[in-house]
Scaffold this motif. Structure first.
Motif, PDB file in Angstrom:
ATOM      1  N   ASN A  26       0.845  -1.436  -0.100  1.00 30.42           N
ATOM      2  CA  ASN A  26      -0.034  -0.012  -0.041  1.00 30.42           C
ATOM      3  C   ASN A  26       0.758   1.359   0.124  1.00 30.42           C
ATOM      4  O   ASN A  26       0.317   2.035   0.249  1.00 30.42           O
ATOM      5  N   LEU A  27       2.167   1.273  -0.360  1.00 28.52           N
ATOM      6  CA  LEU A  27       2.846   2.219  -0.339  1.00 28.52           C
ATOM      7  C   LEU A  27       2.343   3.400  -1.149  1.00 28.52           C
ATOM      8  O   LEU A  27       2.536   4.587  -0.694  1.00 28.52           O
ATOM      9  N   LEU A  28       1.876   3.293  -2.254  1.00 29.40           N
ATOM     10  CA  LEU A  28       1.152   4.373  -3.114  1.00 29.40           C
ATOM     11  C   LEU A  28      -0.081   4.952  -2.464  1.00 29.40           C
ATOM     12  O   LEU A  28      -0.546   5.965  -2.771  1.00 29.40           O
ATOM     13  N   ASP A  29      -0.841   3.956  -1.543  1.00 30.69           N
ATOM     14  CA  ASP A  29      -2.081   4.522  -0.869  1.00 30.69           C
ATOM     15  C   ASP A  29      -1.948   5.370   0.167  1.00 30.69           C
ATOM     16  O   ASP A  29      -2.765   6.012   0.620  1.00 30.69           O
ATOM     17  N   LEU A  30      -0.655   5.255   0.876  1.00 33.19           N
ATOM     18  CA  LEU A  30      -0.475   6.167   2.227  1.00 33.19           C
ATOM     19  C   LEU A  30      -0.632   7.701   1.894  1.00 33.19           C
ATOM     20  O   LEU A  30       0.261   8.002   0.971  1.00 33.19           O
ATOM     21  N   PRO A  31      -1.398   8.424   2.352  1.00 35.14           N
ATOM     22  CA  PRO A  31      -1.351   9.860   2.142  1.00 35.14           C
ATOM     23  C   PRO A  31      -0.568  10.343   2.910  1.00 35.14           C
ATOM     24  O   PRO A  31      -0.100  10.320   3.881  1.00 35.14           O
ATOM     25  N   THR A  32       0.058  11.606   2.572  1.00 33.40           N
ATOM     26  CA  THR A  32       1.144  12.588   2.996  1.00 33.40           C
ATOM     27  C   THR A  32       0.380  13.807   3.490  1.00 33.40           C
ATOM     28  O   THR A  32       0.938  14.472   4.125  1.00 33.40           O
ATOM     29  N   GLN A  33      -0.961  14.083   3.064  1.00 33.50           N
ATOM     30  CA  GLN A  33      -1.444  15.454   3.427  1.00 33.50           C
ATOM     31  C   GLN A  33      -2.749  15.164   4.226  1.00 33.50           C
ATOM     32  O   GLN A  33      -3.611  14.300   3.871  1.00 33.50           O
ATOM     33  N   ARG A  34      -2.702  15.323   5.748  1.00 35.50           N
ATOM     34  CA  ARG A  34      -3.904  15.249   6.590  1.00 35.50           C
ATOM     35  C   ARG A  34      -4.384  13.677   6.365  1.00 35.50           C
ATOM     36  O   ARG A  34      -5.316  13.435   6.179  1.00 35.50           O
ATOM     37  N   PRO A  35      -3.349  12.878   6.851  1.00 37.79           N
ATOM     38  CA  PRO A  35      -3.810  11.355   6.777  1.00 37.79           C
ATOM     39  C   PRO A  35      -4.688  10.893   7.667  1.00 37.79           C
ATOM     40  O   PRO A  35      -5.456  10.195   7.303  1.00 37.79           O
ATOM     41  N   TRP A  36      -5.192  11.713   8.823  1.00 37.42           N
ATOM     42  CA  TRP A  36      -6.010  11.413   9.733  1.00 37.42           C
ATOM     43  C   TRP A  36      -7.360  11.194   9.293  1.00 37.42           C
ATOM     44  O   TRP A  36      -8.190  10.667   9.538  1.00 37.42           O
ATOM     45  N   ILE A  37      -7.409  11.990   8.205  1.00 36.07           N
ATOM     46  CA  ILE A  37      -8.919  12.340   7.497  1.00 36.07           C
ATOM     47  C   ILE A  37      -8.965  11.202   6.786  1.00 36.07           C
ATOM     48  O   ILE A  37     -10.120  10.445   6.691  1.00 36.07           O
ATOM     49  N   VAL A  38      -8.031  10.744   6.022  1.00 39.16           N
ATOM     50  CA  VAL A  38      -8.051   9.554   5.012  1.00 39.16           C
ATOM     51  C   VAL A  38      -8.404   8.389   5.754  1.00 39.16           C
ATOM     52  O   VAL A  38      -9.049   7.645   5.542  1.00 39.16           O
ATOM     53  N   PHE A  39      -7.458   8.149   6.932  1.00 39.62           N
ATOM     54  CA  PHE A  39      -7.712   7.053   7.691  1.00 39.62           C
ATOM     55  C   PHE A  39      -9.181   6.881   8.327  1.00 39.62           C
ATOM     56  O   PHE A  39      -9.660   5.808   8.639  1.00 39.62           O
ATOM     57  N   ARG A  40      -9.612   8.091   8.568  1.00 42.28           N
ATOM     58  CA  ARG A  40     -10.886   8.097   9.232  1.00 42.28           C
ATOM     59  C   ARG A  40     -11.787   7.486   8.131  1.00 42.28           C
ATOM     60  O   ARG A  40     -12.780   6.696   8.476  1.00 42.28           O
ATOM     61  N   ASP A  41     -11.815   8.030   6.777  1.00 44.50           N
ATOM     62  CA  ASP A  41     -12.542   7.516   5.770  1.00 44.50           C
ATOM     63  C   ASP A  41     -12.304   5.775   5.816  1.00 44.50           C
ATOM     64  O   ASP A  41     -13.380   5.203   5.333  1.00 44.50           O
TER      65      ASP A  41
END
Length: 534
Positions: A84-99
Motif C-alpha cells: 500500500n505504499l502508493l495509498d499512504l496519504p501525505t496530506q492530513r492522513p488522519w482524515i483519509v484514515f477516518r474514511d
C-alpha cells in the motif's frame, strides 16, 4: 550530448584547466568521462532494484509460509511487492484514515513494501492494545538511548517537579501580556506566542534569556524542528519502509529523503550541542536543567560512562524545546481562533475569573482547582485539534493476536487520535467547539472521556511533559481571558475578518493564518497588567 563550441564556450572553459581529465563541474565534464561516471551508477542502481524485488518476493513467500492461515485485519488492497505504499496519504492522513475506518473498521492493516502497519481508530481498541498490552505495543524500538532519555525526561518534567517551574512560567506569561498591550487593537503576531513558549522552555532547560525569535539559539532549534516534522509525515518518504534507499545516490528520482537527511544532520548536531556547550563552558550560569545535569556528570569517575551519559543529556535538553514549546503552540492557537469565534464561551470564562480572581490581581497556578471552566476550555482545545493527530508511532515487540487478527512483531502502530476525539458517541456534535461538554453542575464532569488520555500518548510511552504543557496553557488561558477581550481582527475598511483558520498538514497540526486581536477589558485591567511584574 554536450555541444562543443570550437570558438570558445565549453571547450574554452575546459582549456583553462591544466588537467582536462579533472572536471570542475558537471557542465565541463568531457563526454567519455560523463558516460563512464553516470551509466555504471545507473546500471548498478537498476541491478540493485531488481535484486531487491526478487529478494522481497522471496521474503514475502517465506513470511506467508511461516504463518500459514494467519488472518490480517482488513484494509485497502495493495499492489504486488510494494503493498500500500502508493495509498499512504501525505496530506492530513488522519482524515483519509477516518474514511478508511468507515469501510474497514476500527483496526486496519496495510503494508508498505515489507513493513506491516496497523491503524487503530477507536478508544476501545486503543485501550485494549496500547494500555492493557503495553509491553507488546511500547516499541519504537526501545534502545539504551531511549531509556536514558526517558529517565531524564521523567526526572525533570514529572508532575511532582513541574511546580518548581511555575515562577519562570508566570514571568514569561506576564511579559506576553505586556507585549499584547503594545499591539492592542491590531492583529496579534503569532511570533509573540512562540516567543513566550520559547523563552520559557529555554530558561528552564538552559538558563538562557531569550528576547527575540531571531536569537541564534532559537533559529537553529526552529529549523531543526521544521525539518524533523517534515521527515515524520507518514508515507512521505519511502526510505522508512525501504531502508536500502539510504545507499542510493541523491540524484536518483524519489530519493528526497536522502537529501533531507543530508540537510538535517548538521542542523540537528548544532541544536544538540550549541546551548548545552554554552552552559558547560560557563557562558550561561543561571540555574537550569542543563547546568544540573552537567554538575552531576562531572562527578562521574568513569570517563567512558561520563561521555556516554553526556550524549544522552545533550539530546534530552535539545528535545525538551520541541516537547515543551512547539506542541503547546498548537493548543494556544486553537484557543485563540475558537475564543474569537465564540464570544459567549469567552464571557462565561470571564465571569468565572471575575468571581474567583477579582479585579486586583492576575490569575496564578493556585487558582487552578477553582477555575473548572478554564480547565474545560483547555480540554476542549486538546479534543478539537490534538497536537499530533496520529500520535507518535509505536511498534510491536512480538507477535500478537487480537479479535482473530494476526499482528506480527515489528508492526508499526498508528493511532488516529483525531478521529477518536471526534467520536460523536463520546462527544456529541464533535465538530463544534464546546467546553460545556466537560462540565456538570458547575464542576468538571468526570464521566466524559478525558481527551488527555489519548492526546499525550499511551502506556509506557505517554508524554512525560503533559503536566508542564497543561500548566503553561492553563495560566496563559486564564491570564489572557482575565485581562483581554479576544476579537476577530479588522480589514482596512473596519470589517471583521473571518477567524476560521487554515490548518497545517504536517506531523504536528496547528491553526495557521489566524485573524484575531486582543483589547484590554478595561483601563484598570490595562494598569494591572503593566504594574504586575515577577
Amino acid at each position: 550530448m554536450i555541444p562543443v563550441d570550437k570558438g570558445g564556450g565549453i571547450a574554452k572553459a575546459q582549456g583553462s584547466y591544466k588537467n582536462r581529465d579533472t572536471p570542475c563541474s558537471f557542465l565541463c565534464l568531457p563526454k567519455p568521462m560523463m558516460a563512464m561516471s553516470f551509466l555504471p551508477s545507473f546500471h548498478l542502481f537498476l541491478v540493485f532494484v531488481v535484486s531487491s524485488i526478487i529478494y522481497i518476493t522471496y521474503r514475502c513467500k517465506f513470511f506467508t509460509s511461516r504463518h500459514p492461515g494467519c488472518t490480517f485485519a482488513p484494509g485497502p488492497r495493495g499492489w504486488p511487492i510494494i503493498g500500500n505504499l502508493l495509498d499512504l496519504p501525505t496530506q492530513r492522513p488522519w482524515i483519509v484514515f477516518r474514511d478508511w475506518a468507515r469501510t474497514y473498521g476500527d483496526i486496519m492493516y496495510v503494508r508498505a513494501y515489507r513493513k506491516p502497519i496497523i491503524i487503530l481508530s477507536s478508544a476501545e481498541v486503543v485501550t485494549d492494545l496500547m494500555e492493557k498490552r503495553s509491553l507488546i505495543y511500547a516499541g519504537r524500538p526501545v534502545s539504551v538511548m531511549d531509556n536514558l532519555t526517558g529517565k531524564y525526561f521523567h526526572q525533570y518534567f514529572n508532575g511532582g517537579v513541574v511546580p518548581d517551574y511555575h515562577i519562570k512560567q508566570a514571568k514569561q506569561i506576564h511579559k506576553f501580556l505586556r507585549r499584547c498591550l503594545d499591539t492592542s487593537g491590531k492583529q496579534l503576531d503569532p511570533s509573540h506566542v512562540r516567543l513566550t513558549l520559547a523563552s520559557t522552555i529555554m530558561d528552564i532547560v538552559y538558563g538562557l534569556q531569550i528576547e527575540s525569535m531571531e536569537d541564534d539559539y532559537i533559529r537553529v532549534v526552529v529549523e531543526s524542528i521544521e525539518l524533523g516534522s517534515d521527515s515524520k509525515v507518514v508515507g512521505k518518504y519511502w526510505i522508512d519502509y525501504m531502508p536500502f534507499l539510504r545507499y542510493v545516490p541523491g540524484w536518483i528520482p524519489g530519493t528526497a529523503s536522502v537529501r533531507l537527511g543530508a540537510r538535517c544532520r548538521p542542523v540537528v548536531e548544532e541544536m544538540v550541542n550549541r546551548a548545552y556547550d554554552a552552559v558547560k563552558k560557563g557562558t550561561v550560569t543561571r540555574s537550569s536543567m542543563a547546568l544540573d545535569l552537567i554538575t552531576r556528570l562531572s562527578e562521574e569517575p568513569d570517563p567512558e560512562r561520563r561521555k556516554a551519559e553526556e550524549r544522552h543529556a545533550k539530546h534530552v535538553t535539545a528535545v525538551a524545546y520541541a516537547a515543551g514549546s512547539d506542541t503547546t503552540y498548537s493548543t494556544i492557537q486553537t484557543f485563540f481562533c475558537n475564543l474569537a469565534t465564540y464570544p459567549d464561551i469567552q464571557k462565561k470564562a470571564q465571569e468565572e475569573l471575575d468571581l474567583v480572581v477579582g479585579p486586583d490581581r492576575l490569575p496564578t497556578f493556585d487558582d487552578y482547582d477553582s477555575l473548572p471552566f478554564v480547565q474545560a476550555i483547555f480540554l476542549e482545545c486538546i479534543r478539537w485539534l490534538p497536537v499530533a493527530p496520529l500520535g507518535i508511532p509505536h511498534s510491536t515487540t512480538e507477535d500478537d493476536y487480537y479479535n482473530g487478527y494476526f499482528i506480527p512483531a515489528d508492526t508499526t502502530v498508528l493511532v488516529n487520535v483525531w478521529h477518536i476525539l471526534r467520536n460523536p458517541v463520546d462527544y456529541p456534535e464533535p465538530e463544534k467547539f464546546n467546553p460545556d461538554r466537560f462540565m456538570k453542575d458547575g464542576a468538571l464532569n468526570r464521566d466524559v472521556r478525558d481527551p488527555l488520555t489519548f492526546a499525550f500518548g499511551f502506556g509506557r510511552r505517554a508524554c512525560p511533559g503533559k503536566d508542564f504543557a497543561r500548566d503553561t496553557a492553563f495560566l496563559l488561558f486564564a491570564s489572557i481571558l482575565h485581562a483581554f477581550k479576544i476579537m476577530p481582527s479588522l480589514d482596512e475598511y473596519g470589517n471583521e475578518l473571518d477567524p476560521t483558520p487554515h490548518m497545517s498538514a504536517s506531523t504536528l497540526c496547528y491553526p495557521e493564518l489566524l485573524h484575531y486581536m486582543l483589547k484590554p477589558r478595561s483601563k484598570a485591567m490595562e494598569k494591572l497588567v503593566r504594574d504586575t511584574a515577577l
